[in-house]
Design an enzyme around this catalytic site. Structure first.
Site, short mmCIF file in Angstrom:
data_model
loop_
_atom_site.label_atom_id
_atom_site.label_comp_id
_atom_site.label_asym_id
_atom_site.label_seq_id
_atom_site.Cartn_x
_atom_site.Cartn_y
_atom_site.Cartn_z
N GLU A 28 14.65 26.82 10.84
CA GLU A 28 15.09 25.43 10.67
C GLU A 28 16.56 25.25 11.06
OE1 GLU A 28 15.57 24.00 6.47
OE2 GLU A 28 14.85 26.02 5.99
N TYR A 43 18.22 47.50 26.80
CA TYR A 43 17.28 47.23 25.72
C TYR A 43 16.39 48.42 25.40
CZ TYR A 43 13.72 46.24 29.31
OH TYR A 43 12.84 46.34 30.36
N HIS A 92 10.83 23.85 6.28
CA HIS A 92 11.59 24.47 5.20
C HIS A 92 10.65 25.12 4.18
CE1 HIS A 92 14.98 24.93 2.45
NE2 HIS A 92 14.20 24.46 1.47
N LYS A 138 5.68 51.03 22.92
CA LYS A 138 7.00 50.94 22.29
C LYS A 138 6.98 49.98 21.11
CE LYS A 138 10.05 48.76 24.59
NZ LYS A 138 10.92 48.42 25.73
N ASP A 150 8.76 44.98 39.39
CA ASP A 150 10.01 45.73 39.31
C ASP A 150 10.43 46.35 40.64
OD1 ASP A 150 9.69 45.09 36.69
OD2 ASP A 150 9.73 47.13 35.91
N CYS A 160 6.20 48.65 27.15
CA CYS A 160 6.38 47.70 26.07
C CYS A 160 5.30 47.75 25.00
CB CYS A 160 6.51 46.29 26.63
SG CYS A 160 5.41 45.88 27.99
N THR A 173 3.33 50.39 33.73
CA THR A 173 4.31 50.87 32.77
C THR A 173 4.17 50.18 31.42
OG1 THR A 173 5.92 51.50 34.46
CG2 THR A 173 6.77 51.03 32.27
N CYS A 174 4.03 48.87 31.42
CA CYS A 174 4.01 48.12 30.16
C CYS A 174 2.90 48.60 29.24
CB CYS A 174 3.88 46.63 30.43
SG CYS A 174 3.84 45.65 28.92
N ALA A 197 12.58 38.91 24.74
CA ALA A 197 12.66 39.51 23.41
C ALA A 197 13.14 40.94 23.54
CB ALA A 197 11.31 39.46 22.71
N THR A 216 7.60 42.48 32.36
CA THR A 216 6.16 42.39 32.61
C THR A 216 5.65 40.97 32.84
OG1 THR A 216 5.71 44.44 31.43
CG2 THR A 216 3.89 42.87 31.60
N GLU A 256 16.26 49.93 21.62
CA GLU A 256 14.96 49.91 20.96
C GLU A 256 14.56 51.30 20.48
OE1 GLU A 256 12.95 46.03 23.17
OE2 GLU A 256 12.66 48.02 24.01
N ARG A 314 28.42 54.48 28.09
CA ARG A 314 29.67 54.73 28.82
C ARG A 314 30.60 53.53 28.85
NH1 ARG A 314 27.29 54.99 35.02
NH2 ARG A 314 26.55 52.82 35.11
N GLY A 344 22.74 51.84 27.44
CA GLY A 344 23.20 50.64 26.74
C GLY A 344 22.32 49.44 26.95
N SER A 395 0.86 45.48 35.92
CA SER A 395 0.62 44.09 35.51
C SER A 395 0.61 43.12 36.68
CB SER A 395 1.69 43.67 34.50
OG SER A 395 1.62 44.46 33.33
N GLY A 396 1.58 43.25 37.59
CA GLY A 396 1.65 42.35 38.74
C GLY A 396 0.52 42.57 39.72
#
Length: 461
Positions: A443, A180, A438, A52, A305, A49, A43-44, A343, A313, A184, A201, A178, A16-17
């Site tokens: 809200e 994301y 609403h 995934k 990265d 991502c 990778t993304c 996210a 990303t 996921e 761990r 442990g 991406s970069g």
């Protein structure tokens, strides 16, 4: 522009970069080439991502079918075919890969399918083509790769890379980690009907995120059936009688069909010739750069990265764009890494931006907390027990909102919009002055009025 060199810019890595930097630099009139030894997109797009998130979508349907009954729908017998999901995912990745290639070609960037290694500050060796090329400026955008520990039987384990291409969906899986990626994939496997264990761990996973979100995520994942085990790790993996047997640090033994490690990623800097070019690396092998992504060699830059700044990303894309603007557009731009909306496609989903409560209390004399947790309107008929949480971290002196932390459906979508407000320095009063939409869960972000007070714990008599 090209003068005494073959190229004005040579980019190593078409993730991406690297892709964004190549296209923008070419737009400024630079002669650009990018070398990629695997596939364009990084990778993304290829094994991160995007696939995934497609798997996350697939894993949600099991709950959707159950919840539909409360709204009057009768869902017949259902079944899931793993190979269909993988095949359709691969078709989408191929489509995206083609778009990346076409965009580079349209911009006038030369794509070289080869591993590239630095020979000196202006020379790159193309291993696949057995030739050297020269460039005035060089950008390294090689990303990072999954880490695997050195323990007996590690050859039986997979990483997220291989998880996207499993020939069969395992009946049992153990996910180690442990962060994301681990939570996921634990949610993905669990949602697809796999008996899922997640090991970490430490005492509580998702380190670095707000503690309230971490606590609630653990609670919600356990409610969904994920066997979360903290304060333990694997010391040995053995294959016996057609299954994997895992010996744990707490002395327990787990039998499973698949072991997936998601215990971090290492910058891809090995055997790139960085030392020969004089580029300084950090303790984790990351390339050290300044605020303009320049390395210790003034004509060589690095983004994404491989620099281990903020491994996301959109950050790599922003860094690549800023690099091209700075070097070829005569518009110096330093990327601000202090406020990054994020996210996490865990189940339930999380969105976060700005300071956690713990970080805010370390930096400010006073901090006000506004938070709520509730069942969404949909759950009144669906019967779901999943909770939503929303939390604001505020500096009472300036009234500035320092952080927003969300958990619940579409938190990733919400945090993108909220991230604009936090980036602009919005105050709690401005949140309060915004008219609520609403009925929505969101809200609550503009109707939270009462500051949260920590429970008073009285000393025993």
């Amino acid at each position: 522009m090209a003068g005494k060199y073959d190229y004005d810019l040579f980019v190593i890595g078409a993730g991406s970069g690297g892709v964004r930097a190549s296209r923008i630099a070419a737009g400024y009139g630079a002669k650009v080439a990018v070398a990629e030894e695997y596939r364009v997109g990084g990778t993304c797009v290829i094994r991160g991502c995007v696939p995934k998130k497609l798997f996350v979508y697939a894993s949600h349907f099991s709950e959707d079918f159950e919840e539909a009954a409360g709204f009057g729908w009768t869902v017949g017998e259902t079944s899931f075919d793993w190979k269909t999901l993988v095949t359709n995912k691969d078709k989408e990745i191929d489509r995206l890969n083609g778009i990346y290639i076409r965009n580079l070609e349209k911009a006038g960037v030369e794509i070289i399918a080869s591993r590239a290694v630095l020979k000196d500050r202006h020379t790159v060796h193309l291993a696949g083509e057995h030739r050297d090329v020269t460039a005035d400026k060089i950008l390294i955008a090689t990303g990072a790769a999954p880490f695997l520990p050195d323990i007996p039987g590690i050859e039986h384990a997979i990483t997220s890379n291989e998880a996207f291409h499993l020939e069969e969906l395992p009946k049992r899986v153990v996910v180690i980690g442990g962060g994301y990626i681990a939570v996921e994939f634990a949610g993905i496997f669990n949602g697809l009907g796999v008996e899922t264990v997640q090991l970490y761990r430490g005492s509580l996973f998702m380190r670095g995120f707000d503690d309230d979100l971490r606590d609630l995520l653990a609670e919600e994942m356990r409610k969904k059936g994920v066997d979360l085990r903290m304060n333990c790790d694997i010391v040995e993996i053995a294959r016996k009688d057609g299954e994997l047997r895992l010996k744990l640090t707490d002395g327990d033994l787990i039998k499973t069909d698949c072991v997936m490690y998601a215990t971090g990623r290492n910058p891809n800097t090995t055997d790139l010739g960085l030392e020969a070019a004089g580029i300084k690396l950090g303790k984790a092998g990351e390339i050290i750069v300044d605020k303009y992504s320049k390395t210790s060699i003034d004509n060589i830059y690095a983004v994404g990265d491989v620099t281990d700044r903020a491994n996301l990303t959109p950050v790599a894309i922003r860094e690549g764009h800023a690099f091209a603007d700075t070097v070829f557009g005569d518009k110096p731009i330093a990327v601000d890494h202090s406020v990054i909306p994020t996210a996490i496609f865990s189940q339930p989903e999380m969105g976060t931006v700005g300071l956690t409560e713990a970080d805010a209390r370390d930096r400010y004399d006073e901090v006000d907390i506004y938070k709520t947790a509730f069942r969404p309107l949909k759950a009144t008929l669906s019967g779901s027990r999943e909770m939503i949480m929303m939390k604001l971290v505020v500096d009472p002196k300036s009234d500035k909102v320092l952080g927003v932390h969300l958990m619940g459906p579409s938190s990733g979508e919400l945090i993108q919009a909220v991230g604009i407000a936090v980036t602009l320095g919005a105050t709690k009063a401005q949140f309060d002055a915004t008219i609520a939409v609403h009925p929505t869960a969101a809200e609550e972000l503009v109707t939270l009025k009462d500051k949260w007070q920590a429970p008073v714990v009285k000393a025993a008599d």
